[in-house]
Design a protein around this motif. Structure first.
Motif, PDB file in Angstrom:
ATOM      1  N   LEU A 203      97.328  65.164  12.090  1.00  0.00           N
ATOM      2  CA  LEU A 203      98.630  65.670  12.515  1.00  0.00           C
ATOM      3  C   LEU A 203      99.536  65.934  11.320  1.00  0.00           C
ATOM      4  CD1 LEU A 203      99.370  63.281  15.534  1.00  0.00           C
ATOM      5  CD2 LEU A 203      98.724  65.706  15.667  1.00  0.00           C
ATOM      6  N   LEU A 204      99.521  65.030  10.357  1.00  0.00           N
ATOM      7  CA  LEU A 204     100.361  65.201   9.172  1.00  0.00           C
ATOM      8  C   LEU A 204      99.957  66.455   8.401  1.00  0.00           C
ATOM      9  CD1 LEU A 204     101.657  62.515   6.765  1.00  0.00           C
ATOM     10  CD2 LEU A 204     100.361  64.430   5.816  1.00  0.00           C
ATOM     11  N   GLU A 205      98.671  66.682   8.260  1.00  0.00           N
ATOM     12  CA  GLU A 205      98.202  67.872   7.535  1.00  0.00           C
ATOM     13  C   GLU A 205      98.558  69.151   8.285  1.00  0.00           C
ATOM     14  OE1 GLU A 205      94.399  65.731   5.321  1.00  0.00           O
ATOM     15  OE2 GLU A 205      94.155  66.580   7.328  1.00  0.00           O
ATOM     16  N   LEU A 206      98.487  69.122   9.608  1.00  0.00           N
ATOM     17  CA  LEU A 206      98.882  70.277  10.406  1.00  0.00           C
ATOM     18  C   LEU A 206     100.380  70.520  10.302  1.00  0.00           C
ATOM     19  CD1 LEU A 206      96.649  69.660  13.543  1.00  0.00           C
ATOM     20  CD2 LEU A 206      96.486  71.609  11.977  1.00  0.00           C
ATOM     21  N   ALA A 207     101.155  69.437  10.228  1.00  0.00           N
ATOM     22  CA  ALA A 207     102.598  69.572  10.061  1.00  0.00           C
ATOM     23  C   ALA A 207     102.929  70.256   8.734  1.00  0.00           C
ATOM     24  CB  ALA A 207     103.270  68.202  10.136  1.00  0.00           C
ATOM     25  N   ILE A 208     102.216  69.879   7.673  1.00  0.00           N
ATOM     26  CA  ILE A 208     102.414  70.523   6.369  1.00  0.00           C
ATOM     27  C   ILE A 208     102.084  72.010   6.456  1.00  0.00           C
ATOM     28  CG2 ILE A 208     101.561  70.633   3.995  1.00  0.00           C
ATOM     29  CD1 ILE A 208     101.227  67.578   4.119  1.00  0.00           C
TER      30      ILE A 208
ATOM     31  N   PHE B 257     107.527  65.453  10.215  1.00  0.00           N
ATOM     32  CA  PHE B 257     106.642  64.497  10.887  1.00  0.00           C
ATOM     33  C   PHE B 257     106.661  63.218  10.068  1.00  0.00           C
ATOM     34  CE2 PHE B 257     102.658  62.212  11.234  1.00  0.00           C
ATOM     35  CZ  PHE B 257     102.450  62.146  12.603  1.00  0.00           C
ATOM     36  N   LEU B 258     106.974  62.097  10.714  1.00  0.00           N
ATOM     37  CA  LEU B 258     107.084  60.816  10.028  1.00  0.00           C
ATOM     38  C   LEU B 258     106.336  59.742  10.807  1.00  0.00           C
ATOM     39  CD1 LEU B 258     108.385  58.902   7.896  1.00  0.00           C
ATOM     40  CD2 LEU B 258     110.402  58.790   9.397  1.00  0.00           C
ATOM     41  N   MET B 259     105.447  59.010  10.120  1.00  0.00           N
ATOM     42  CA  MET B 259     104.779  57.855  10.705  1.00  0.00           C
ATOM     43  C   MET B 259     105.325  56.588  10.058  1.00  0.00           C
ATOM     44  SD  MET B 259     102.556  55.189  10.924  1.00  0.00           S
ATOM     45  CE  MET B 259     101.943  55.176   9.231  1.00  0.00           C
ATOM     46  N   ILE B 260     105.760  55.643  10.895  1.00  0.00           N
ATOM     47  CA  ILE B 260     106.322  54.375  10.441  1.00  0.00           C
ATOM     48  C   ILE B 260     105.497  53.247  11.048  1.00  0.00           C
ATOM     49  CG2 ILE B 260     108.360  52.888  10.444  1.00  0.00           C
ATOM     50  CD1 ILE B 260     109.984  55.529  10.976  1.00  0.00           C
TER      51      ILE B 260
END
Length: 388
Positions: A127-132, A266-269
């Protein structure tokens, strides 16, 4: 006036179910009893995914009783949408954090221990890579090493979660904007004290060459105005007692840094160490970590309420310890908190959501469904995606 429950924490050895410690913990009473409202559906600009490692209903309820009292709610309990998540991996009915987080990041099952990596040897796009790819800003925040299984699963691809030095190298190439947590040992060359690398590669210098501001203290975190941040605040995980910076402070900085982009973020905590308290059958540790995590959740929800275009999804990767509560036979206002194992369990975990389209996360879900639904709501296109 209602009598508050008193809570006795008891760690129980699974083999013989005999208590090995008993600590009486006072219960305080808070004032938070209102649920957040549902939000009208609209296009989503930002996604904040909160993962409470090792957390089931027992950990949440134990934290609630100790931190705000029996009649009130933690910030995370005020989210209007709730669901339930199944957590098995492709190699076991009991998942670990690597496979559990990869299920969220990639929308696919993998074997325990694998990070953004599939049993057939291929990699999966996260998901993070798709967000980028979509032009969004991205960030990872954790109280463990930032290269630990959960954050790693969003920005790295390795067969073994133990390869944290390699994961750090993957982070360098990932183009993620914000990294905040522990794990300095994996970024500094073997010649420096505290290093856990086996080479002379200085990743801190490499990050600085790419424009990252390198932060080592809470004061530096507060003062920085950098657009790209590498915050490494401990050689390993961040100290649990008297933590500095707190997860809430890291969360505030991550949001303020990422929230200046027309394409969103997109942020993962991760509240990493609730899990560590579970492995140690240490209820006071768990309560302390639930508070640190919930303080961060409060900051996220305050931002999301003001912003109006942010989807907040909160869950865990698995439950740890089999924590459960029973009424004491001699006093119905006293609870016993018992542990049945020092490892993960297969008990389904809670899922909560707030913001536009949060209703999508109600009901029973497989852990892969969570990532798939986020990708769908963000119009990321084809997902899941396998890469060679």
């Amino acid at each position: 006036m209602k009598r508050l429950l008193s809570l006795i924490i008891i760690a129980v050895v699974a083999a013989n179910c005999q208590p090995k410690s008993q600590v009486e913990v006072p219960i305080s009473k808070g004032t938070n009893t209102e649920m957040l409202p549902l939000v009208a559906d609209k296009p989503i600009k930002n996604v904040i995914l909160l993962i409470a490692d090792g957390t089931g209903l027992g950990q949440i309820s134990t934290g609630q009783l100790n931190l705000v009292g029996a009649d009130d709610y933690l910030a995370l309990q005020t989210m209007p949408i709730t669901g339930i998540v199944k957590t098995h991996s492709s190699s076991s009915l009991i998942t670990d954090s690597a496979a559990g987080a990869t299920a969220y990041s990639c929308g696919q099952k993998t074997d325990n221990g694998m990070i953004g990596y599939l049993p057939d040897g291929t990699h999966c796009k996260t998901l993070l890579e798709l967000a980028i790819d979509k032009g969004m800003k991205t960030g990872l925040v954790a109280t463990s090493t930032i290269t630990h299984a959960t954050p790693a699963s969003f920005a790295a691809h390795v067969e073994s979660r133990r390869d944290e030095d390699v994961i750090a190298e993957h982070f360098l190439e990932s183009n993620t904007d914000v990294f905040l947590g522990g794990g300095r040992s994996f970024f500094i060359p073997q010649t420096e004290e505290g290093s856990r690398r086996s080479d002379d590669f200085n990743l801190v210098e490499k990050f600085e060459e790419k424009g990252y501001s390198y932060l080592q203290t809470a004061e530096e975190l507060k003062a920085t105005n950098g657009d790209k941040l590498l915050g490494l605040f401990a050689d390993g995980g961040l100290d649990s007692e008297n933590r500095t910076p707190t997860l809430a402070e890291m969360t505030d900085k991550a949001i303020s840094t990422l929230n200046n982009n027309e394409n969103g973020f997109f942020l993962m905590i991760e509240g990493s160490q609730i899990d560590w308290g579970g492995h140690g059958n240490d209820s006071e540790y768990v309560i302390r970590e639930v508070k640190d995590f919930d303080d961060a959740v409060k900051r996220v929800l305050e931002f999301a309420q003001k912003d109006g275009e942010t989807l907040v999804v909160l869950t865990a990767d698995h439950e740890t310890g089999g924590l459960t509560m029973m009424t004491d036979s001699e006093d119905p206002h006293t609870l016993q908190v018992n542990w049945v194992t020092d490892y993960h369990t297969g008990v389904p975990i809670p899922l909560m959501a707030y913001g536009p389209h949060a209703i999508k996360f109600t009901g029973w879900q497989d852990n892969t469904d969570v990532g798939i639904k986020i990708a769908e709501l963000m119009n990321f296109g084809e997902f899941p995606i396998n890469l060679e």
